[in-house]
Write a protein that holds these residues in place. Structure first.
Motif, short mmCIF file in Angstrom:
data_model
loop_
_atom_site.label_atom_id
_atom_site.label_comp_id
_atom_site.label_asym_id
_atom_site.label_seq_id
_atom_site.Cartn_x
_atom_site.Cartn_y
_atom_site.Cartn_z
N PHE A 287 0.81 -1.22 0.00
CA PHE A 287 0.00 0.00 0.00
C PHE A 287 0.84 1.27 0.00
N VAL A 288 2.14 1.16 -0.27
CA VAL A 288 3.04 2.29 -0.10
C VAL A 288 2.68 3.47 -1.00
N ASP A 289 2.05 3.22 -2.15
CA ASP A 289 1.72 4.31 -3.08
C ASP A 289 0.44 5.05 -2.70
N LEU A 290 -0.31 4.53 -1.74
CA LEU A 290 -1.68 5.03 -1.54
C LEU A 290 -1.80 5.89 -0.28
N ASP A 364 3.46 5.68 -16.35
CA ASP A 364 2.40 6.68 -16.14
C ASP A 364 1.96 6.69 -14.67
N ALA A 365 2.85 6.23 -13.78
CA ALA A 365 2.49 6.04 -12.38
C ALA A 365 2.06 7.33 -11.70
N GLU A 366 2.73 8.42 -11.99
CA GLU A 366 2.42 9.67 -11.29
C GLU A 366 0.96 10.07 -11.47
N ALA A 367 0.46 9.99 -12.71
CA ALA A 367 -0.93 10.37 -12.97
C ALA A 367 -1.90 9.33 -12.41
N ILE A 368 -1.59 8.05 -12.61
CA ILE A 368 -2.50 6.99 -12.16
C ILE A 368 -2.64 7.02 -10.64
N VAL A 369 -1.51 7.07 -9.93
CA VAL A 369 -1.55 7.04 -8.47
C VAL A 369 -2.21 8.29 -7.92
N ALA A 370 -1.97 9.44 -8.54
CA ALA A 370 -2.63 10.67 -8.08
C ALA A 370 -4.15 10.54 -8.16
N ASP A 371 -4.64 9.99 -9.26
CA ASP A 371 -6.08 9.78 -9.40
C ASP A 371 -6.60 8.79 -8.36
N ARG A 372 -5.83 7.74 -8.11
CA ARG A 372 -6.24 6.74 -7.12
C ARG A 372 -6.35 7.37 -5.74
N ARG A 373 -5.41 8.21 -5.38
CA ARG A 373 -5.44 8.84 -4.06
C ARG A 373 -6.67 9.72 -3.88
N GLN A 375 -9.53 9.42 -5.56
CA GLN A 375 -10.67 8.51 -5.53
C GLN A 375 -10.84 7.86 -4.16
N LEU A 376 -9.74 7.37 -3.61
CA LEU A 376 -9.82 6.67 -2.33
C LEU A 376 -10.17 7.63 -1.19
N ALA A 377 -9.67 8.84 -1.22
CA ALA A 377 -10.00 9.80 -0.17
C ALA A 377 -11.49 10.11 -0.16
N VAL A 378 -12.07 10.26 -1.34
CA VAL A 378 -13.50 10.53 -1.43
C VAL A 378 -14.30 9.34 -0.91
N GLN A 379 -13.91 8.15 -1.31
CA GLN A 379 -14.64 6.95 -0.89
C GLN A 379 -14.45 6.68 0.60
N ARG A 380 -13.25 6.93 1.11
CA ARG A 380 -13.02 6.78 2.55
C ARG A 380 -13.94 7.70 3.34
N LEU A 446 -13.24 -2.96 6.87
CA LEU A 446 -14.16 -2.36 5.89
C LEU A 446 -13.34 -1.64 4.82
N PRO A 447 -13.16 -2.21 3.66
CA PRO A 447 -12.45 -1.50 2.58
C PRO A 447 -13.31 -0.38 2.00
N PHE A 448 -12.65 0.67 1.54
CA PHE A 448 -13.39 1.73 0.85
C PHE A 448 -12.99 1.76 -0.62
N THR A 449 -13.02 0.58 -1.23
CA THR A 449 -12.64 0.44 -2.63
C THR A 449 -13.84 0.40 -3.58
N LEU A 450 -15.05 0.31 -3.06
CA LEU A 450 -16.25 0.35 -3.90
C LEU A 450 -16.67 1.79 -4.15
N PRO A 451 -17.51 2.04 -5.15
CA PRO A 451 -18.04 3.39 -5.37
C PRO A 451 -18.78 3.91 -4.14
N GLU A 452 -18.85 5.23 -4.02
CA GLU A 452 -19.47 5.86 -2.85
C GLU A 452 -20.87 5.34 -2.58
#
Length: 484
Positions: A287-290, A364-373, A375-380, A446-452
């Motif tokens: 999970f180091v990138d997230l 393309d890690a910089e863009a992909i991981v930024a989007d993931r972060r 997304q995950l913050a919103v879902q969390r 409880l994972p927050f990986t599903l849509p809101e």
């Protein structure tokens, strides 16, 4: 058949079976049958094990043989027990279940299930373009045999560059590509741990790591994490010094399942203590990138390693996609070569095409991981808000990264809640799955990986069944599916 459980052993596992939720509504035999099904759910009672004879169990539980006979009959009727006259009875699961990829069992009719058992995201949109680019790169590999035990050089260099960017100088010779992080862990255990060797793990920890250790017949000791603060430094270092394990398996970045982040000062002390007692550290960096909320990560644990005591493992599953089975090991170059020799007995190499896909994703890690972060913050935050609104009695420490919440429930009902949740279309990973001895019943991952919207709906369903759980009658049986 995996073995036999004696009456006193099963009685110990059953514990206070007559005090389970819904007990007052159930006759003794039904409560006993339900408790046995609960043991199967927790994984504390294996499949294919022979149960004690009716008379033996009755004596161990101090109940009538008639009650045990009726309980066994009900277990046969529900498909949880197979019996043959004169030979005994064996645990099993109903015929409408299949084996999942982890060896756990999952219902066939689960398409509409809100799955909170798997802590992983759907694929990013960039995956398709990466796959197309990989197919264009593939021809230059087709003239060779296709076997690359340590991985193709492009991917090893890309992974090494990522470590170097984190402040840990790394060369491609220190990287071995594997078929996922779990495969990386398995190979390291094959190399570094003899059957019956001692291993220190956190509690709670990743269930599939426990499964890998069980496969090596490891003798496991645990360091309990505080739900709100994580590692207790003196206790963790004391455990290393006292037990002197051959290996220690730790998840310092957004620990699975608690989400805790190990501070730099403790990382340095752990490496020093491990060297002093002769312990090798397996550091899982899945999970180091997230990271989220601008959290600054401490240096990698291997930064403090001067004696090749730290073996780091990671992969593409969490920040990118679980269907892309690409992981890696970072170790000393000689260790990587020894791992490659061990690998020949397991598989020859990871698929070249998948590795090429990974190369393009990492580019393309910089863009992909930024989007993931984002997304995950919103879902969390959506999950936290739903829990605060509908289940305010549950206590949750807000993680600064990763993909999971570790919720402390309002009672020791995690396994019972997971069973009831199946009936309303929610799949859960109950707390005991993340430990060794059936404890952690007050906790739930409880994972927050599903849509809101799905997360909010899942909490609504959980709230509805939680308030009726203590009054619930007998519930139809389902088993949890893959935990990742």
């Amino acid at each position: 058949m995996t073995g036999q459980v004696r009456g006193v052993q099963l009685a110990r596992l059953l514990g206070q079976w007559h005090a389970l939720p819904g007990r007052r509504r159930s006759p003794d035999y039904a409560a006993l049958a339900g408790a046995v099904r609960g043991l199967l759910a927790d994984g504390r009672l294996p499949l294919g094990v022979r149960l004690p004879a009716e008379r033996e169990l009755a004596e161990a539980l101090r109940i009538s043989r008639t009650t045990v006979t009726a309980a066994y009959r009900q277990l046969r009727e529900t498909g949880h027990l197979a019996s043959r006259r004169g030979a005994g009875s064996w645990t099993m699961l109903p015929g409408n279940h299949r084996v999942a990829s982890t060896g756990l069992w999952t219902p066939l009719d689960d398409r509409e299930m809100l799955d909170l058992g798997v802590a992983a995201l759907a694929a990013p949109p960039q995956l398709l373009s990466a796959a197309r680019a990989a197919t264009e790169d593939l021809p230059r590999y087709l003239s060779g045999a296709g076997y690359h035990p340590t991985g193709i050089i492009e991917l090893r260099e890309a992974v090494a560059d990522a470590y170097t960017a984190r402040g840990l100088p790394t060369s491609a010779d220190q990287i071995m590509v594997t078929s996922g992080t779990q495969h990386a862990l398995d190979l390291v255990l094959r190399l570094a741990l003899a059957p019956g060797g001692t291993v220190l793990v956190e509690s709670p920890t990743y269930p599939n790591a426990l499964a890998a250790l069980a496969g090596r017949r490891a003798r496991i000791s645990t360091h309990g994490l505080a739900a709100d603060t994580g590692w207790e430094p003196d206790l963790l270092l004391g455990s290393l010094r006292q037990t002197r394990p051959k290996l220690a398996y730790l998840i310092p970045e957004f620990q699975n399942p608690t989400g805790h982040l190990m501070p730099a000062s403790l990382r340095e002390r752990v490496v020093a203590a491990a060297h002093a007692v002769g312990t090798d550290l397996i550091i899982d960096e899945s999970f180091v990138d997230l990271s989220m909320d601008g959290t600054e990560l401490p240096p990698p644990v291997a930064t403090y390693d001067r004696h090749s005591r730290v073996i780091s493992i990671g992969g593409m599953s969490k920040p990118y996609w679980g269907g892309l089975r690409i992981g890696w090991v970072r170790a000393s170059a000689p260790q990587v070569q020894r791992l490659a020799a061990v690998r020949v007995g397991v598989d020859m190499s990871s698929p070249v095409l998948d590795q090429l896909v990974a190369v393009h994703l990492l580019a393309d890690a910089e863009a992909i991981v930024a989007d993931r972060r984002v997304q995950l913050a919103v879902q969390r935050d959506a999950l936290l808000g739903a829990l605060a609104h509908r289940l305010p009695e549950w206590r949750v420490t807000v993680p600064r990264g990763g993909v999971t919440l570790w919720a402390e429930l309002d009672g020791p009902v995690s396994s019972a809640l997971a069973r009831a949740a199946e009936e309303v279309g929610v799949r859960l990973a109950p707390g005991p799955r993340f430990g060794l001895d059936g404890t952690l019943e007050r906790f739930l991952r409880l994972p927050f990986t599903l849509p809101e919207a799905d997360l909010v709906e899942a909490v609504e369903r959980l709230a509805a069944i939680r308030y009726d759980l203590d009054r619930a009658g007998r519930q139809r049986w389902r088993e949890p599916a893959v935990i990742a």
